[in-house]
Design a protein around this motif. Structure first.
Motif, mmCIF file in Angstrom:
data_model
loop_
_atom_site.group_PDB
_atom_site.id
_atom_site.type_symbol
_atom_site.label_atom_id
_atom_site.label_comp_id
_atom_site.label_asym_id
_atom_site.label_seq_id
_atom_site.Cartn_x
_atom_site.Cartn_y
_atom_site.Cartn_z
ATOM 1 N N ASP A 134 5.504 1.197 -10.281
ATOM 2 C CA ASP A 134 4.873 0.202 -9.349
ATOM 3 C C ASP A 134 4.425 -1.242 -10.048
ATOM 4 O O ASP A 134 3.891 -2.035 -9.485
ATOM 5 C CB ASP A 134 3.620 0.956 -8.703
ATOM 6 C CG ASP A 134 2.541 1.515 -9.507
ATOM 7 O OD1 ASP A 134 2.387 1.080 -10.623
ATOM 8 O OD2 ASP A 134 1.830 2.311 -8.957
ATOM 9 N N LEU A 166 0.679 -3.985 -6.696
ATOM 10 C CA LEU A 166 -0.752 -3.641 -7.048
ATOM 11 C C LEU A 166 -1.774 -4.490 -6.903
ATOM 12 O O LEU A 166 -2.844 -4.405 -7.027
ATOM 13 C CB LEU A 166 -0.868 -2.700 -8.361
ATOM 14 C CG LEU A 166 -0.101 -1.479 -8.496
ATOM 15 C CD1 LEU A 166 -0.172 -0.732 -9.894
ATOM 16 C CD2 LEU A 166 0.010 -0.663 -7.492
ATOM 17 N N ARG A 177 0.493 4.152 -7.197
ATOM 18 C CA ARG A 177 1.484 4.686 -5.853
ATOM 19 C C ARG A 177 2.150 5.901 -6.308
ATOM 20 O O ARG A 177 2.379 6.238 -7.186
ATOM 21 C CB ARG A 177 2.363 3.672 -5.463
ATOM 22 C CG ARG A 177 1.652 2.041 -5.189
ATOM 23 C CD ARG A 177 0.751 2.460 -4.012
ATOM 24 N NE ARG A 177 0.091 0.961 -3.687
ATOM 25 C CZ ARG A 177 -0.866 0.580 -4.052
ATOM 26 N NH1 ARG A 177 -1.728 1.720 -4.372
ATOM 27 N NH2 ARG A 177 -1.441 -0.717 -3.817
ATOM 28 N N SER A 178 2.201 6.661 -5.212
ATOM 29 C CA SER A 178 2.975 7.719 -5.339
ATOM 30 C C SER A 178 4.463 7.611 -4.802
ATOM 31 O O SER A 178 4.714 7.420 -3.696
ATOM 32 C CB SER A 178 2.303 9.068 -4.344
ATOM 33 O OG SER A 178 3.450 10.179 -4.332
ATOM 34 N N ARG A 204 3.935 3.921 -13.392
ATOM 35 C CA ARG A 204 3.218 4.358 -12.221
ATOM 36 C C ARG A 204 1.859 4.320 -12.059
ATOM 37 O O ARG A 204 1.295 5.212 -12.871
ATOM 38 C CB ARG A 204 3.897 5.535 -11.417
ATOM 39 C CG ARG A 204 5.233 5.515 -10.977
ATOM 40 C CD ARG A 204 5.562 6.660 -10.030
ATOM 41 N NE ARG A 204 5.143 7.966 -10.793
ATOM 42 C CZ ARG A 204 6.155 8.451 -11.311
ATOM 43 N NH1 ARG A 204 7.486 8.001 -11.199
ATOM 44 N NH2 ARG A 204 6.151 9.793 -11.966
ATOM 45 N N ASP A 254 0.837 -1.132 0.009
ATOM 46 C CA ASP A 254 -0.015 0.061 -0.060
ATOM 47 C C ASP A 254 0.829 1.186 -0.108
ATOM 48 O O ASP A 254 2.058 1.232 0.061
ATOM 49 C CB ASP A 254 -0.895 0.020 1.181
ATOM 50 C CG ASP A 254 -0.267 -0.135 2.536
ATOM 51 O OD1 ASP A 254 0.805 0.140 2.589
ATOM 52 O OD2 ASP A 254 -0.981 -0.291 3.476
ATOM 53 N N GLN A 255 0.151 2.280 -0.023
ATOM 54 C CA GLN A 255 1.107 3.609 -0.146
ATOM 55 C C GLN A 255 1.822 3.949 1.105
ATOM 56 O O GLN A 255 3.048 4.519 0.890
ATOM 57 C CB GLN A 255 -0.065 4.772 -0.243
ATOM 58 C CG GLN A 255 0.713 6.206 -0.583
ATOM 59 C CD GLN A 255 1.732 6.103 -1.556
ATOM 60 O OE1 GLN A 255 1.332 5.831 -2.798
ATOM 61 N NE2 GLN A 255 2.820 6.582 -1.468
#
Length: 370
Positions: free
Chosen positions: A226, A247, A220-221, A217, A170-171
């Motif tokens: 990702d 992801l 996600r930042s 991407r 997760d982020q």
């Protein structure tokens, strides 16, 4: 420092071993080493965090502790050092170990770029010391059985393969400052997550000849990708698709190879046993393939212990330990090829990833490719 009441065991015929970095991954190394007391004497540990170091050495009864790796190398003079440190530290630490006469076993990825790995390889001696990368999936009995049957011709030619690392992060995972950055991790899931599966694929199929890939991407930042998807061709004629994702809520690590005479599949997450492998013979080859499969190697899971036992055995015999620098370079070259292809939107061959080129020096090619 020497811990009161403890002494370094006399071990003239055993390897003197030290561990650098006492985070979570180091426990797998230490527990593997302590399962082979007749072959390796764990003499010291080093870490810049004195509290973690004290807790770790007390827990595992490690006789000497150091806040400085270079001092440890001078005073302990180990035969083998396990580097359980972040990827950005591997290059300098491996070279320091080799210069001190100690072989090094480094966690994946071995370094941040092909340039760094080649510099590490150049620092090896012809008769040692050497460095090896911890790619433990090669050493489970299932993988060794498939490779042995393939080499013996029991499965026929490899034709089509898939290699999928579908994991979920997760982020918050990437909000940790050093994660998802080119300068500290060297890449995203292609470099730090799917590399284990890709290394196993290469161990089973051999040299790759070209790759065409996409990386993005999606959700996600972070600086890096990702997700990445690649199409790979091999020197033996096989073709494969590779997916590296963080992801995927339903997590799975999956390898499938369709040989002429059988399909071989591996389904697991972070490690496998014999039960994670299945084989499906082609019509007309059921009896032959099943008999060969049942007679193959069994009983070894793909954990750290499997590879570390081979590393210790090789060094005691004064031989290069697996996975060698050449093996590490082949896997890292595929990682670099995926990044180079995705950034330039074209097919890449291994020979393009040579000294002086963008993606040899940095996995992101010196820019921000996504």
């Amino acid at each position: 420092m020497q811990i009161p009441g403890q002494t370094v065991p006399e071990a003239p015929d055993r390897l003197r071993v030290a561990v650098v970095g006492t985070g979570n991954i180091a426990r797998f190394h230490v527990e593997a080493l302590q399962s082979m007391p007749d072959d390796a004497a764990l003499t010291a540990a080093a870490d810049v965090d004195p509290d973690n170091l004290a807790v770790f050495t007390d827990r595992y009864g490690i006789p000497q502790r150091f806040g400085d790796m270079d001092r440890m190398l001078r005073e302990v003079q180990p035969d083998l050092v396990h580097l359980c440190t972040p990827p950005g530290m591997h290059h300098g630490q491996v070279k320091a170990c080799l210069a001190a006469g100690a072989s090094a076993l480094v966690e994946k990825p071995p370094a941040l770029s092909l340039a760094e790995v080649e510099e590490m390889a150049d620092a090896e001696g012809a008769q040692g010391p050497w460095f090896a990368t911890l790619f433990q999936h090669r050493f489970g009995s299932g993988a060794r059985r498939v490779r042995a049957l393939a080499d013996a011709g029991e499965l026929g030619r490899p034709l089509v393969a898939v290699c999928h690392t579908h994991w979920f992060r997760d982020q918050a995972y990437f909000d940790v400052p050093w994660r998802g950055r080119w300068d500290t991790e060297g890449g995203g899931p292609t470099m730090g997550h799917g590399i284990h599966q890709m290394d196993l694929l290469l161990a089973l199929l051999g040299d790759w000849t070209e790759v065409s890939a996409t990386a993005r991407r999606q959700a996600r930042s972070m600086e890096t990708e990702d997700v990445s998807i690649g199409h790979i061709s091999f020197a033996n004629g096989a073709v494969a698709t590779v997916v590296n994702s963080v992801l995927s809520p339903r997590e799975e690590s999956y390898i499938r190879i369709d040989f002429e005479r059988a399909t071989v599949e591996l389904r697991h997450l972070y490690g496998y046993g014999d039960d994670n492998w299945t084989i499906t013979p082609a019509p007309g080859f059921e009896e032959q393939v099943n008999a060969a499969w049942e007679a193959g190697e069994s009983g070894t899971n793909s954990g750290h212990s499997a590879q570390i036992a081979h590393v210790v055995s090789a060094l005691r015999a004064k031989e290069p330990p697996p996975v060698t620098s050449a093996d590490s370079l082949r896997t890292m070259r595929l990682v670099a090829g995926i990044y180079a292809s995705a950034a330039q939107h074209r097919t890449i061959i291994p020979g393009e990833l040579r000294r002086g080129t963008r993606f040899y020096e940095r996995m992101h090619g010196g820019g921000s490719p996504w």
